[in-house]
Design a protein around this motif. Structure first.
Motif, PDB file in Angstrom:
ATOM      1  N   SER A 132       0.521  -1.029   0.048  1.00 42.37           N
ATOM      2  CA  SER A 132       0.215   0.200   0.453  1.00 42.37           C
ATOM      3  C   SER A 132       1.189   1.483   0.239  1.00 42.37           C
ATOM      4  O   SER A 132      -0.177   2.455  -0.083  1.00 42.37           O
ATOM      5  CB  SER A 132      -1.085   0.258   1.229  1.00 42.37           C
ATOM      6  OG  SER A 132      -0.129  -0.052   2.189  1.00 42.37           O
ATOM      7  N   ALA A 133       2.134   1.130   0.211  1.00 40.39           N
ATOM      8  CA  ALA A 133       3.016   2.479   0.450  1.00 40.39           C
ATOM      9  C   ALA A 133       2.852   2.942  -1.300  1.00 40.39           C
ATOM     10  O   ALA A 133       2.778   3.853  -1.331  1.00 40.39           O
ATOM     11  CB  ALA A 133       4.380   1.842   0.243  1.00 40.39           C
ATOM     12  N   ALA A 134       2.860   2.440  -2.170  1.00 38.13           N
ATOM     13  CA  ALA A 134       2.309   3.418  -3.262  1.00 38.13           C
ATOM     14  C   ALA A 134       0.641   4.037  -3.968  1.00 38.13           C
ATOM     15  O   ALA A 134      -0.030   3.201  -4.050  1.00 38.13           O
ATOM     16  CB  ALA A 134       2.706   2.566  -4.508  1.00 38.13           C
ATOM     17  N   MET A 135       0.502   4.800  -2.950  1.00 39.52           N
ATOM     18  CA  MET A 135      -0.892   5.008  -3.140  1.00 39.52           C
ATOM     19  C   MET A 135      -1.187   5.397  -4.921  1.00 39.52           C
ATOM     20  O   MET A 135      -0.847   6.082  -5.146  1.00 39.52           O
ATOM     21  CB  MET A 135      -0.945   6.862  -2.866  1.00 39.52           C
ATOM     22  CG  MET A 135      -0.650   6.340  -1.101  1.00 39.52           C
ATOM     23  SD  MET A 135      -1.829   5.917  -0.443  1.00 39.52           S
ATOM     24  CE  MET A 135      -3.097   6.381   0.030  1.00 39.52           C
TER      25      MET A 135
END
Length: 105
Positions: free
Chosen positions: A77-80
């Protein structure tokens, strides 16, 4: 870098012949990797020498925290993602118009 009476040192002592043999056997980026490692270690050591003694503990704790975070795996989920996968795919394509006028992103 010195911590609590201990000295941390990175020492690379290879002959030029050994480095040339290694770089000819492996991909050509080996000398660049050596330069980056030595540059990063040198830069860290110089920066630590310039930090005021009152701030040295804070610097070292932040540095150790940074290293811990670098070692952890990156969550999915780090890359939105704000764009759909299809939109990302289309944006990654190079069209003739892109060569004429570059995109704003």
């Amino acid at each position: 870098a010195t911590t609590a009476g201990q000295t941390n040192t990175v020492l690379l002592k290879w002959t030029e012949k050994a480095i040339n043999e290694l770089s000819s056997d492996v991909a050509a980026f080996v000398p660049d990797c050596f330069r980056r490692v030595v540059s990063a270690v040198t830069l860290d050591a110089l920066f630590e020498e310039l930090v005021e003694p009152a701030s040295l503990d804070l610097y070292r704790s932040r540095e150790s925290q940074r290293i811990e975070l670098l070692r952890e795996p990156v969550p999915r989920s780090a890359a939105m993602l704000e764009r759909s996968m299809w939109k990302q795919f289309v944006m990654s394509l190079v069209m003739p118009a892109d060569l004429w006028s570059p995109s704003p992103h």
